[in-house]
Design an enzyme around this catalytic site. Structure first.
Site, PDB file in Angstrom:
ATOM      1  N   GLY A 130      39.291  36.226  44.429  1.00 38.14           N
ATOM      2  CA  GLY A 130      40.587  36.397  44.866  1.00 38.14           C
ATOM      3  C   GLY A 130      40.575  37.158  46.260  1.00 38.14           C
ATOM      4  O   GLY A 130      39.807  36.804  47.091  1.00 38.14           O
ATOM      5  N   SER A 131      41.492  37.790  46.401  1.00 40.10           N
ATOM      6  CA  SER A 131      41.673  38.499  47.735  1.00 40.10           C
ATOM      7  C   SER A 131      40.616  39.739  47.950  1.00 40.10           C
ATOM      8  O   SER A 131      40.130  40.349  47.160  1.00 40.10           O
ATOM      9  CB  SER A 131      43.196  39.206  47.767  1.00 40.10           C
ATOM     10  N   THR A 132      40.598  39.603  49.311  1.00 38.42           N
ATOM     11  CA  THR A 132      39.346  40.883  49.543  1.00 38.42           C
ATOM     12  C   THR A 132      40.188  42.158  49.461  1.00 38.42           C
ATOM     13  O   THR A 132      39.337  42.963  48.820  1.00 38.42           O
ATOM     14  CB  THR A 132      39.282  40.812  51.393  1.00 38.42           C
ATOM     15  N   GLY A 164      39.162  42.635  45.813  1.00 39.30           N
ATOM     16  CA  GLY A 164      37.622  42.744  45.732  1.00 39.30           C
ATOM     17  C   GLY A 164      37.568  44.098  45.936  1.00 39.30           C
ATOM     18  O   GLY A 164      36.370  44.936  45.470  1.00 39.30           O
ATOM     19  N   GLU A 199      34.003  37.044  44.985  1.00 37.52           N
ATOM     20  CA  GLU A 199      34.020  36.008  45.946  1.00 37.52           C
ATOM     21  C   GLU A 199      35.445  35.874  46.658  1.00 37.52           C
ATOM     22  O   GLU A 199      36.557  35.785  45.904  1.00 37.52           O
ATOM     23  CB  GLU A 199      34.060  34.538  45.126  1.00 37.52           C
ATOM     24  N   CYS A 249      39.531  29.021  49.789  1.00 38.81           N
ATOM     25  CA  CYS A 249      38.992  30.300  50.393  1.00 38.81           C
ATOM     26  C   CYS A 249      38.007  29.702  51.592  1.00 38.81           C
ATOM     27  O   CYS A 249      37.942  30.453  52.526  1.00 38.81           O
ATOM     28  CB  CYS A 249      38.281  31.126  49.386  1.00 38.81           C
TER      29      CYS A 249
HETATM   30  P1  NAI Z   1      44.993  38.593  44.269  1.00 39.74           P
HETATM   31  O1  NAI Z   1      43.484  38.915  44.645  1.00 39.74           O
HETATM   32  O2  NAI Z   1      45.934  39.794  43.916  1.00 39.74           O
HETATM   33  O3  NAI Z   1      44.901  37.913  42.868  1.00 39.74           O
HETATM   34  C1  NAI Z   1      43.755  37.153  42.397  1.00 39.74           C
HETATM   35  C2  NAI Z   1      43.493  37.400  40.705  1.00 39.74           C
HETATM   36  O4  NAI Z   1      43.395  39.144  40.676  1.00 39.74           O
HETATM   37  C3  NAI Z   1      44.874  37.393  40.020  1.00 39.74           C
HETATM   38  O5  NAI Z   1      44.513  36.716  38.611  1.00 39.74           O
HETATM   39  C4  NAI Z   1      45.482  38.818  39.836  1.00 39.74           C
HETATM   40  O6  NAI Z   1      46.390  38.923  38.753  1.00 39.74           O
HETATM   41  C5  NAI Z   1      44.239  39.639  39.909  1.00 39.74           C
HETATM   42  N1  NAI Z   1      44.411  40.952  40.299  1.00 39.74           N
HETATM   43  C6  NAI Z   1      45.532  41.267  41.102  1.00 39.74           C
HETATM   44  N2  NAI Z   1      45.258  42.890  41.404  1.00 39.74           N
HETATM   45  C7  NAI Z   1      44.441  43.299  40.521  1.00 39.74           C
HETATM   46  C8  NAI Z   1      43.704  44.427  40.358  1.00 39.74           C
HETATM   47  N3  NAI Z   1      43.968  45.573  41.011  1.00 39.74           N
HETATM   48  N4  NAI Z   1      42.521  44.383  39.473  1.00 39.74           N
HETATM   49  C9  NAI Z   1      42.011  43.453  39.041  1.00 39.74           C
HETATM   50  N5  NAI Z   1      42.656  42.267  38.964  1.00 39.74           N
HETATM   51  C10 NAI Z   1      43.753  41.993  39.920  1.00 39.74           C
HETATM   52  O7  NAI Z   1      45.458  37.471  45.364  1.00 39.74           O
HETATM   53  P2  NAI Z   1      47.141  37.297  45.671  1.00 39.74           P
HETATM   54  O8  NAI Z   1      47.888  38.452  45.667  1.00 39.74           O
HETATM   55  O9  NAI Z   1      47.463  36.269  44.615  1.00 39.74           O
HETATM   56  O10 NAI Z   1      46.910  36.429  46.914  1.00 39.74           O
HETATM   57  C11 NAI Z   1      46.810  37.360  48.119  1.00 39.74           C
HETATM   58  C12 NAI Z   1      45.851  36.628  49.127  1.00 39.74           C
HETATM   59  O11 NAI Z   1      44.564  36.685  48.719  1.00 39.74           O
HETATM   60  C13 NAI Z   1      46.060  35.214  49.327  1.00 39.74           C
HETATM   61  O12 NAI Z   1      47.117  35.113  50.671  1.00 39.74           O
HETATM   62  C14 NAI Z   1      44.710  34.844  49.959  1.00 39.74           C
HETATM   63  O13 NAI Z   1      44.775  35.145  51.332  1.00 39.74           O
HETATM   64  C15 NAI Z   1      43.774  35.640  49.236  1.00 39.74           C
HETATM   65  N6  NAI Z   1      43.201  34.847  48.023  1.00 39.74           N
HETATM   66  C16 NAI Z   1      42.043  34.506  48.346  1.00 39.74           C
HETATM   67  C17 NAI Z   1      41.515  33.494  47.217  1.00 39.74           C
HETATM   68  C18 NAI Z   1      40.196  33.026  47.093  1.00 39.74           C
HETATM   69  O14 NAI Z   1      39.870  32.060  46.394  1.00 39.74           O
HETATM   70  N7  NAI Z   1      39.162  33.735  47.786  1.00 39.74           N
HETATM   71  C19 NAI Z   1      42.330  33.155  45.920  1.00 39.74           C
HETATM   72  C20 NAI Z   1      43.617  33.767  46.074  1.00 39.74           C
HETATM   73  C21 NAI Z   1      44.015  34.439  47.146  1.00 39.74           C
END
Ligand code: NAI
Ligand code: MG
Length: 491
Positions: free
Chosen positions: A249-251, A254, A271, A305
């Site tokens: 997910g997002s940095t 992470g 990742e 990503c």
């Molecule tokens: P996010 O990182 O918030 O979401 C990814 C997952 O993490 C989701 O299942 C979410 O419910 C969960 N999550 C959110 N906050 C959490 C926390 N504090 N502890 C544990 N889990 C948590 O990403 P989001 O807000 O959907 O997208 C934001 C930006 O992140 C995008 O604009 C993009 O730049 C990046 N992103 C990168 C990805 C990748 O494959 N590397 C995938 C999705 C987003």
């Protein structure tokens, strides 16, 4: 190769002709109105009694309601996974583990069409992508790791590979079922049990996977799938009964996770984001390179990503590449994700569309020049035109920050050293692409680029046997291949 296409008559897409719509039927798809949590082999109601909607981003219509797991539900799921680990899964012979994973792979293949349609409905990606890329890779991933289950000692000679225990796995919305496969398949092959949380905007294929897992006869509690928002994810990360966290997910999130597990015994793989450089040298096969660039940034709405979001073109071919890119963008079909002709589907959520639009404005404010295709956009749903920015400074935010949309920045370079320095000048380091006719250049660049994956004369190619992961703020740990096993084992 022609250095200019000035003499070639330009075909304008949609000038007097166009493709007839070819929508994939959704009539065979079976979806419930409401989904509960998959814990201990059963679908159970959330403790809170709360449900939330998952919508189709292409028309903003509700598809189904999904349970919101709170910390009590997370606790239940982790305990179910622990019980399954202690009582059954770690005692089952490795060969039998492999058979279960193999059976899941077969069942995914059998239901590939339904899964592809649901993936496109829930997340907005074109059916071409979910049908030809995502779902086949999902099945391949399970097949590949099924094969490793009883061969772990060969993967790690002179070591005694042992499972970690219970893995908490949190995944994003850009490759919903594929990320579930990347997480679950190696974990099970290594003898772990799991609690998986899909993203809030794309939970449906993971819940269909829960149905498949139930039908496969996998012992209860070996895989638990719980839905919810960031808070649910955080409760999973912070649960003391978890031995390993795998996150994509997002940095930003992470970093939160990394802090949360510091000082605990939890193993972590992260990742995260990327800002990949795609580099075209003057000797490259330009037409193939242009197609690779288009594929690398537009075909999944840039929700990748490892999307090739920064293009570097050697000065002598800049005009030619730019013109060809613009011509190709004019032919891209943006619209209904379920239409088989669609190249660019819906942006996953309103929030993500807002983020992308913010960057489009920012890029113009910073003085870059914006080009978009002349296609129209559907009246409803979240859509963004494929976009190019030229006249981009190395320091501009659109060239530095992850946009996660169909937005490409283009810069030029003269020498290898210059482009290597520019390409590496980012906080990320997940992937890169090189287009050239010279093998020596490929080797020179791949060794000097700080990127986990470097594709040469191709882009966005995935295979379960190949490890994937990043440098720097793109995270750490590898998924896929033999490396992906190591992340779920004590050696
Ligand atoms: P996010 O990182 O918030 O979401 C990814 C997952 O993490 C989701 O299942 C979410 O419910 C969960 N999550 C959110 N906050 C959490 C926390 N504090 N502890 C544990 N889990 C948590 O990403 P989001 O807000 O959907 O997208 C934001 C930006 O992140 C995008 O604009 C993009 O730049 C990046 N992103 C990168 C990805 C990748 O494959 N590397 C995938 C999705 C987003
Ligand atoms: Mg959705």
């Amino acid at each position: 190769m022609s250095k200019s296409n000035k003499t070639v008559p330009k075909l304008k897409f949609n000038e007097g002709w166009s493709y007839a719509p070819a929508p994939e039927s959704a009539s065979h798809v079976k979806l419930q109105d409401r989904y509960d949590l998959f814990i201990g082999g059963k679908f159970v109601k959330p403790t809170s009694g709360k449900y939330f909607d998952t919508i189709n981003p292409a028309n903003e219509e509700k598809i189904a309601q999904v349970a919101e797991a709170n910390s009590a539900d997370v606790d239940k799921a982790v305990k179910a996974a622990r019980t399954a680990y202690d009582k059954t899964w770690k005692k089952i012979p490795a060969k039998e583990r492999g058979k279960y994973i193999y059976r899941i792979a077969r069942m995914i293949q059998e239901r590939a069409r339904e899964l592809a349609v649901i993936e496109s409905m829930d997340g907005g990606k074109p059916i071409k992508e979910s049908r030809d890329v995502d779902i086949p890779l999902v099945a391949n991933h399970f097949f590949y790791y099924a094969g490793w289950a009883d061969k772990l000692q060969y993967a790690f000679p002179n070591k005694i590979p042992r499972p970690l225990g219970v893995a908490g796995q949190i995944i994003p919305w850009n490759f919903p079922l594929l990320m579930a496969a990347w997480k679950i398949a190696p974990a099970l092959a290594c003898g772990n049990t799991v609690v998986l949380k899909p993203a809030e905007t794309t939970p449906l294929t993971a819940l269909k996977l829960a149905e498949i897992i139930q039908e496969s006869g996998l012992p209860d509690g070996v895989v638990n799938i719980i839905t919810g928002f960031g808070e649910t994810g955080a409760a999973l990360v912070n649960h003391p009964g978890i031995d390993k966290i795998a996150f994509t997910g997002s940095t930003d999130v992470g970093k939160i996770i990394q802090k949360a597990v510091a000082g605990t015994n939890k193993k972590v793989t992260l990742e995260l984001g990327g800002k990949a450089a795609n580099i075209i040298f003057d000797g490259a096969p330009i037409d193939q390179a242009v197609e690779g660039i288009i594929n690398g940034i537009y075909f999944n709405q840039g929700h990748v990503c490892c999307a090739g979001s920064r293009l570097f073109v050697q000065e002598s071919v800049y005009e030619e590449v730019l013109q060809k890119l613009k011509d190709r963008i004019e032919t891209l079909i943006v619209g209904d994700p379920l239409d088989k002709n669609t190249d660019v589907g819906a942006i996953n959520s309103r929030a993500q569309l807002d983020t992308i639009n913010k960057y489009l404005q920012l890029g113009q404010d910073e003085g870059s020049e914006m080009f978009q295709g002349s296609c129209g956009l559907p009246g409803k749903g979240f859509f963004c035109k494929p976009t190019i920015f030229t006249n981009v400074a190395q320091s501009s935010r659109i060239a530095q920050e992850e946009i996660f949309g169909p937005v490409l920045t283009i810069q030029t370079f003269r020498t290898d050293d210059e482009v290597i320095e520019k390409a590496n000048n980012t906080p990320y380091g997940l992937s890169a692409g090189v287009w050239t006719d010279k093998g020596s250049k490929i080797f020179n660049l791949t060794t000097k680029m700080r990127a986990g994956v470097v594709w040469a004369n191709t882009y966005n190619k995935f295979d379960p046997t190949a490890p994937f992961g990043g440098y720097k703020e793109s995270g750490y740990g590898r998924e896929g291949g033999l490396h992906g096993l190591g992340a779920y084992l004590k050696l």
